[in-house]
Design an enzyme around this catalytic site. Sequence first.
Site, PDB file in Angstrom:
ATOM      1  N   SER A  73       0.863  -1.192   0.000  1.00  0.00           N
ATOM      2  CA  SER A  73       0.000   0.000   0.000  1.00  0.00           C
ATOM      3  C   SER A  73       0.890   1.229   0.000  1.00  0.00           C
ATOM      4  O   SER A  73       2.036   1.168   0.489  1.00  0.00           O
ATOM      5  CB  SER A  73      -0.847   0.004   1.280  1.00  0.00           C
ATOM      6  OG  SER A  73      -1.501   1.247   1.444  1.00  0.00           O
ATOM      7  N   TYR A  98      -1.181  -1.196  10.423  1.00  0.00           N
ATOM      8  CA  TYR A  98      -1.379  -1.341   8.974  1.00  0.00           C
ATOM      9  C   TYR A  98      -0.125  -0.954   8.174  1.00  0.00           C
ATOM     10  O   TYR A  98       0.410  -1.771   7.410  1.00  0.00           O
ATOM     11  CB  TYR A  98      -2.626  -0.553   8.555  1.00  0.00           C
ATOM     12  CG  TYR A  98      -3.017  -0.771   7.099  1.00  0.00           C
ATOM     13  CD1 TYR A  98      -3.730  -1.902   6.700  1.00  0.00           C
ATOM     14  CD2 TYR A  98      -2.657   0.154   6.120  1.00  0.00           C
ATOM     15  CE1 TYR A  98      -4.084  -2.101   5.375  1.00  0.00           C
ATOM     16  CE2 TYR A  98      -3.007  -0.033   4.790  1.00  0.00           C
ATOM     17  CZ  TYR A  98      -3.727  -1.161   4.420  1.00  0.00           C
ATOM     18  OH  TYR A  98      -4.068  -1.358   3.094  1.00  0.00           O
TER      19      TYR A  98
HETATM   20  N1  LIG Z   1      -8.886  -0.348  -0.800  1.00  0.00           N
HETATM   21  C1  LIG Z   1      -7.798   0.379  -0.714  1.00  0.00           C
HETATM   22  O1  LIG Z   1      -7.842   1.617  -0.768  1.00  0.00           O
HETATM   23  C2  LIG Z   1      -6.454  -0.285  -0.569  1.00  0.00           C
HETATM   24  C3  LIG Z   1      -5.312   0.506  -0.710  1.00  0.00           C
HETATM   25  C4  LIG Z   1      -4.055  -0.075  -0.576  1.00  0.00           C
HETATM   26  C5  LIG Z   1      -3.951  -1.429  -0.310  1.00  0.00           C
HETATM   27  N2  LIG Z   1      -5.069  -2.179  -0.167  1.00  0.00           N
HETATM   28  C6  LIG Z   1      -4.891  -3.603   0.120  1.00  0.00           C
HETATM   29  O2  LIG Z   1      -5.507  -4.380  -0.885  1.00  0.00           O
HETATM   30  C7  LIG Z   1      -5.943  -5.620  -0.312  1.00  0.00           C
HETATM   31  C8  LIG Z   1      -7.405  -5.835  -0.630  1.00  0.00           C
HETATM   32  O3  LIG Z   1      -8.143  -4.760  -0.081  1.00  0.00           O
HETATM   33  P1  LIG Z   1      -9.645  -4.451  -0.495  1.00  0.00           P
HETATM   34  O4  LIG Z   1      -9.783  -2.991  -0.413  1.00  0.00           O
HETATM   35  O5  LIG Z   1     -10.003  -5.166  -1.736  1.00  0.00           O
HETATM   36  O6  LIG Z   1     -10.394  -5.078   0.778  1.00  0.00           O
HETATM   37  P2  LIG Z   1     -11.765  -5.896   0.942  1.00  0.00           P
HETATM   38  O7  LIG Z   1     -12.085  -5.809   2.390  1.00  0.00           O
HETATM   39  O8  LIG Z   1     -12.759  -5.493  -0.082  1.00  0.00           O
HETATM   40  O9  LIG Z   1     -11.304  -7.390   0.593  1.00  0.00           O
HETATM   41  C9  LIG Z   1     -10.408  -8.085   1.416  1.00  0.00           C
HETATM   42  C10 LIG Z   1     -10.748  -9.562   1.322  1.00  0.00           C
HETATM   43  O10 LIG Z   1      -9.807 -10.256   2.152  1.00  0.00           O
HETATM   44  C11 LIG Z   1     -10.502 -11.228   2.892  1.00  0.00           C
HETATM   45  N3  LIG Z   1      -9.777 -11.527   4.112  1.00  0.00           N
HETATM   46  C12 LIG Z   1      -9.685 -10.775   5.245  1.00  0.00           C
HETATM   47  N4  LIG Z   1      -8.970 -11.434   6.163  1.00  0.00           N
HETATM   48  C13 LIG Z   1      -8.586 -12.612   5.609  1.00  0.00           C
HETATM   49  C14 LIG Z   1      -7.856 -13.725   6.074  1.00  0.00           C
HETATM   50  N5  LIG Z   1      -7.378 -13.759   7.323  1.00  0.00           N
HETATM   51  N6  LIG Z   1      -7.659 -14.762   5.242  1.00  0.00           N
HETATM   52  C15 LIG Z   1      -8.167 -14.756   3.977  1.00  0.00           C
HETATM   53  N7  LIG Z   1      -8.902 -13.742   3.497  1.00  0.00           N
HETATM   54  C16 LIG Z   1      -9.104 -12.691   4.296  1.00  0.00           C
HETATM   55  C17 LIG Z   1     -11.853 -10.602   3.194  1.00  0.00           C
HETATM   56  O11 LIG Z   1     -12.817 -11.592   3.534  1.00  0.00           O
HETATM   57  C18 LIG Z   1     -12.152  -9.899   1.875  1.00  0.00           C
HETATM   58  O12 LIG Z   1     -12.843 -10.752   0.988  1.00  0.00           O
HETATM   59  C19 LIG Z   1      -5.625  -5.528   1.174  1.00  0.00           C
HETATM   60  O13 LIG Z   1      -4.385  -6.169   1.432  1.00  0.00           O
HETATM   61  C20 LIG Z   1      -5.510  -4.049   1.420  1.00  0.00           C
HETATM   62  O14 LIG Z   1      -4.707  -3.742   2.520  1.00  0.00           O
HETATM   63  C21 LIG Z   1      -6.321  -1.641  -0.291  1.00  0.00           C
END
Ligand SMILES: NC(=O)c1ccc[n+]([C@@H]2O[C@H](COP(=O)([O-])OP(=O)(O)OC[C@H]3O[C@@H](n4cnc5c(N)ncnc54)[C@H](O)[C@@H]3O)[C@@H](O)[C@H]2O)c1
Length: 255
Positions: free
Chosen positions: A148, A162
């Site tokens: 991120s 985080y």
């Molecule tokens: N959305 C953003 O702005 C953003 C920005 C930078 C990085 N990210 C990263 O991208 C990734 C996905 O984020 P997102 O926004 O799509 O989130 P989201 O919450 O939409 O999806 C995350 C998914 O991970 C699953 N999950 C959570 N804990 C888990 C575990 N212990 N084992 C297996 N699955 C698990 C959840 O059930 C969910 O389906 C994350 O690593 C997040 O930190 C997101």
Amino acid sequence: MSRTHSGRVAVVTGGGSGIGRAIAEALAEAGAAVAVLDANGNAAEDAAGAIAAAGHKAMAVACDVARFEAVESAGHEVAAALGPVDILVNNAGISPKHAGKPASVLEMDPAEWNRVVEVNLTGAFHGVRVFAPGMARRGWGSIVNQSSVAGKTHVGFVAAHYPATKAGLIGLTRHLAGELGPSGVNVNALAPGRIDTPLMRGVATEVNDAIVADTPMRRLGTPADVAAAALFLTSADGHFVTGQVLDVAGGWKLA
Ligand SMILES: NC(=O)c1ccc[n+]([C@@H]2O[C@H](COP(=O)([O-])OP(=O)(O)OC[C@H]3O[C@@H](n4cnc5c(N)ncnc54)[C@H](O)[C@@H]3O)[C@@H](O)[C@H]2O)c1
């Protein structure tokens, strides 16, 4: 969509929602057979079902990446159903909030800290530990770790655990690129900015509005923006790229 990933088998953790689901869909459209691993079994089933309904090969596995035995058992299931895994996207991640706000480090529950480290960072190690040996044996593999922008610089609206885990993923990525490169495995990290997913919707609208105002491209990112980058890094064309952290952030926090 060209079939850049034909014949490949891919695992996407956290593939049941948001960015992970978009990556799973993009890999499948590009010809890969995709295993969607998610702690939320219903979300995994839903994503894999939609991919299969679009005519591609997919399976769902309910799996908490924080538990090594769960990832190991998912590895057996995937190998039995789809064959040896070539591509691993360590995408599962959490960013706990309390009424939309991150906990202050001054009051953070140590259990919350440990859980975030176990899911976001140790979970990626578990994926690598289970799937990388086969890649190394076969002499080809590709790993993408979901970091991120918050792992590279201070962003303010997340809690201490985080960015610590997201920076840890960058260190892990660089190390793995060095260790696994001689075996034909490239390893990169993505650093998304603000991407419009369920994870992000827990945060106050003003926070997201301020980010858009501060983003040269003047919009939030979409899961498809991040999926396109993952597709390149895991393709044959992207295979000489390794050890890199690719921002997908519209220029936000450009360094
Ligand atoms: N959305 C953003 O702005 C953003 C920005 C930078 C990085 N990210 C990263 O991208 C990734 C996905 O984020 P997102 O926004 O799509 O989130 P989201 O919450 O939409 O999806 C995350 C998914 O991970 C699953 N999950 C959570 N804990 C888990 C575990 N212990 N084992 C297996 N699955 C698990 C959840 O059930 C969910 O389906 C994350 O690593 C997040 O930190 C997101």
